[in-house]
Structure formats: C-alpha cells, structure tokens
Write an enzyme that holds these catalytic residues in place. Structure first.
Site, PDB file in Angstrom:
ATOM      1  N   ASP A  35     -23.088-101.628  -6.185  1.00 28.52           N
ATOM      2  CA  ASP A  35     -21.904-101.589  -7.051  1.00 28.52           C
ATOM      3  C   ASP A  35     -22.334-101.858  -8.493  1.00 28.52           C
ATOM      4  O   ASP A  35     -23.163-102.724  -8.757  1.00 28.52           O
ATOM      5  CB  ASP A  35     -20.873-102.638  -6.593  1.00 28.52           C
ATOM      6  CG  ASP A  35     -19.514-102.392  -7.201  1.00 28.52           C
ATOM      7  OD1 ASP A  35     -18.597-101.984  -6.463  1.00 28.52           O
ATOM      8  OD2 ASP A  35     -19.361-102.611  -8.429  1.00 28.52           O
ATOM      9  N   ASN A  93     -10.532-101.153   0.333  1.00 29.63           N
ATOM     10  CA  ASN A  93      -9.220-101.133  -0.299  1.00 29.63           C
ATOM     11  C   ASN A  93      -8.591 -99.770  -0.102  1.00 29.63           C
ATOM     12  O   ASN A  93      -9.231 -98.744  -0.358  1.00 29.63           O
ATOM     13  CB  ASN A  93      -9.359-101.405  -1.805  1.00 29.63           C
ATOM     14  CG  ASN A  93      -9.796-102.834  -2.086  1.00 29.63           C
ATOM     15  OD1 ASN A  93      -9.259-103.772  -1.509  1.00 29.63           O
ATOM     16  ND2 ASN A  93     -10.774-103.001  -2.958  1.00 29.63           N
ATOM     17  N   GLU A 101      -9.457 -98.402  -6.746  1.00 35.04           N
ATOM     18  CA  GLU A 101      -9.702 -97.776  -8.055  1.00 35.04           C
ATOM     19  C   GLU A 101     -10.301 -96.387  -7.928  1.00 35.04           C
ATOM     20  O   GLU A 101     -10.002 -95.503  -8.729  1.00 35.04           O
ATOM     21  CB  GLU A 101     -10.650 -98.658  -8.883  1.00 35.04           C
ATOM     22  CG  GLU A 101      -9.986 -99.894  -9.424  1.00 35.04           C
ATOM     23  CD  GLU A 101     -10.971-100.848 -10.091  1.00 35.04           C
ATOM     24  OE1 GLU A 101     -12.152-100.475 -10.254  1.00 35.04           O
ATOM     25  OE2 GLU A 101     -10.543-101.966 -10.405  1.00 35.04           O
ATOM     26  N   VAL A 102     -11.193 -96.211  -6.977  1.00 36.60           N
ATOM     27  CA  VAL A 102     -11.875 -94.917  -6.841  1.00 36.60           C
ATOM     28  C   VAL A 102     -11.351 -94.218  -5.579  1.00 36.60           C
ATOM     29  O   VAL A 102     -11.486 -94.752  -4.476  1.00 36.60           O
ATOM     30  CB  VAL A 102     -13.402 -95.101  -6.757  1.00 36.60           C
ATOM     31  CG1 VAL A 102     -14.091 -93.749  -6.620  1.00 36.60           C
ATOM     32  CG2 VAL A 102     -13.928 -95.858  -7.974  1.00 36.60           C
ATOM     33  N   HIS A 106     -14.555 -95.914   0.398  1.00 36.46           N
ATOM     34  CA  HIS A 106     -15.787 -96.697   0.291  1.00 36.46           C
ATOM     35  C   HIS A 106     -15.593 -98.028   0.973  1.00 36.46           C
ATOM     36  O   HIS A 106     -14.517 -98.624   0.924  1.00 36.46           O
ATOM     37  CB  HIS A 106     -16.213 -96.893  -1.165  1.00 36.46           C
ATOM     38  CG  HIS A 106     -15.119 -97.332  -2.082  1.00 36.46           C
ATOM     39  ND1 HIS A 106     -14.143 -96.458  -2.555  1.00 36.46           N
ATOM     40  CD2 HIS A 106     -14.817 -98.545  -2.606  1.00 36.46           C
ATOM     41  CE1 HIS A 106     -13.313 -97.116  -3.338  1.00 36.46           C
ATOM     42  NE2 HIS A 106     -13.696 -98.396  -3.371  1.00 36.46           N
ATOM     43  N   HIS A 108     -16.987-101.792   0.910  1.00 39.98           N
ATOM     44  CA  HIS A 108     -17.772-102.780   0.151  1.00 39.98           C
ATOM     45  C   HIS A 108     -18.504-103.662   1.152  1.00 39.98           C
ATOM     46  O   HIS A 108     -17.901-104.151   2.124  1.00 39.98           O
ATOM     47  CB  HIS A 108     -16.847-103.700  -0.654  1.00 39.98           C
ATOM     48  CG  HIS A 108     -16.040-103.038  -1.734  1.00 39.98           C
ATOM     49  ND1 HIS A 108     -16.379-103.104  -3.064  1.00 39.98           N
ATOM     50  CD2 HIS A 108     -14.887-102.318  -1.680  1.00 39.98           C
ATOM     51  CE1 HIS A 108     -15.473-102.466  -3.791  1.00 39.98           C
ATOM     52  NE2 HIS A 108     -14.554-101.984  -2.967  1.00 39.98           N
TER      53      HIS A 108
HETATM   54  P1  AMP Z   1     -12.157-100.258  -5.335  1.00 40.97           P
HETATM   55  O1  AMP Z   1     -11.337-101.155  -6.202  1.00 40.97           O
HETATM   56  O2  AMP Z   1     -12.207-100.718  -3.902  1.00 40.97           O
HETATM   57  O3  AMP Z   1     -11.772 -98.798  -5.496  1.00 40.97           O
HETATM   58  O4  AMP Z   1     -13.651-100.435  -5.830  1.00 40.97           O
HETATM   59  C1  AMP Z   1     -14.310 -99.529  -6.670  1.00 40.97           C
HETATM   60  C2  AMP Z   1     -15.670-100.113  -6.955  1.00 40.97           C
HETATM   61  O5  AMP Z   1     -16.490 -99.092  -7.477  1.00 40.97           O
HETATM   62  C3  AMP Z   1     -15.683-101.257  -7.948  1.00 40.97           C
HETATM   63  O6  AMP Z   1     -16.270-102.416  -7.341  1.00 40.97           O
HETATM   64  C4  AMP Z   1     -16.539-100.716  -9.104  1.00 40.97           C
HETATM   65  O7  AMP Z   1     -17.333-101.698  -9.711  1.00 40.97           O
HETATM   66  C5  AMP Z   1     -17.361 -99.660  -8.405  1.00 40.97           C
HETATM   67  N1  AMP Z   1     -17.864 -98.580  -9.256  1.00 40.97           N
HETATM   68  C6  AMP Z   1     -17.163 -97.834 -10.136  1.00 40.97           C
HETATM   69  N2  AMP Z   1     -17.959 -96.916 -10.712  1.00 40.97           N
HETATM   70  C7  AMP Z   1     -19.178 -97.079 -10.166  1.00 40.97           C
HETATM   71  C8  AMP Z   1     -20.444 -96.423 -10.340  1.00 40.97           C
HETATM   72  N3  AMP Z   1     -20.606 -95.412 -11.211  1.00 40.97           N
HETATM   73  N4  AMP Z   1     -21.506 -96.860  -9.612  1.00 40.97           N
HETATM   74  C9  AMP Z   1     -21.360 -97.893  -8.748  1.00 40.97           C
HETATM   75  N5  AMP Z   1     -20.204 -98.539  -8.532  1.00 40.97           N
HETATM   76  C10 AMP Z   1     -19.131 -98.138  -9.235  1.00 40.97           C
END
Ligand code: AMP
Length: 123
Positions: A35, A93, A101-102, A106, A108
C-alpha cells in the site's frame, strides 16, 4: 456506488502496467503490492486480475477458480510476508459506508505489529 466497472481506476492502471507498484506477488489470478500509504508495519493489497468492483461484486460474479485462486494466494502471500505466525488482519471495504476509495476489489493485509482490536465505528 455505480454498478459499472470503471477501467480508469488506479488499480486497473496498475494491472495494465500504466502505473508502477511495489510488487510482492503475482500469478494468473492476483497481483499483490505494498500500500502506498501503509497503515501498519506491513500493509499489502491483494487484488484479483479480473474486473471486479468490490468484495460484493467479486463474491457474486467471480468463477470458482478465481475465488479459490484469490483466497489461496492471499493466504500464501501473508505466510510469505512472514506475518502469519504472529497474526494479521485481512480486510475488504465495500461501498460508501466502508469508505471504499478504489473501485477495484482489494483485500488489505495488515501485520508485522500488534493491531489492536477491531475497527472503531464512529458514533
Ligand atoms: P480502500 O479505502 O479500501 O479503497 O483502500 C484503498 C487503498 O489503496 C488505500 O489504503 C490507499 O493507500 C491505497 N492506494 C491508493 N493508490 C495506491 C497506489 N497507487 N499504490 C498502492 N496503494 C494505493
């Protein structure tokens, strides 16, 4: 959250090699990388290679082979990272209430230190 997969999300770009990542593991089903903003000593993200928005999408739509490949790999990655012995947390999440967020599924993996009890829900 939209039900259409956004192929411009950052993890889709990482999968296509358009954006670099600090890779930990890759096979036919998954990619795992550190991350970018680690929240514990070890903080790795495991993502499926298929286009799935979230855990909800993946758990409904992925094939048995993708599901098995993903979870077998996630466990192996944690063992290979050396965090399985002392324990770790696996967390996904899904959607707005979880602050996803993404929009590419994924998992974690948090570890390498004591993590405290479960997440705190805001009052
Ligand atoms: P979530 O809130 O579960 O969607 O978590 C998204 C995670 O992706 C967060 O912990 C971010 O720090 C991580 N993240 C976002 N962009 C990148 C990236 N380019 N490389 C690695 N991790 C990322």
């Amino acid at each position: 959250m939209s039900s259409a997969y956004d192929d411009q999300n950052i993890f889709a770009k990482i999968l296509r090699g358009e954006i670099p990542c600090n890779k930990v593991y890759e096979d036919e089903f998954v990619l795992a990388f550190h991350d970018i903003q680690p929240q514990s000593k070890v903080h790795v993200l495991v993502i499926p290679k298929g286009a799935y928005i979230s855990f909800d999408d993946f758990s409904q739509e992925a094939s048995d082979a993708e599901l098995a490949g993903f979870f077998r790999a996630a466990g192996k990655i944690a063992r290979d990272l050396g965090i399985a012995g002392e324990g770790y947390r696996a967390l996904a999440n899904h959607g707005v209430n979880a602050n996803q967020e993404v929009p590419h599924f994924h998992l974690h993996l948090f570890g390498g230190q004591p993590l405290g009890r479960m997440i705190k829900v805001p009052g």
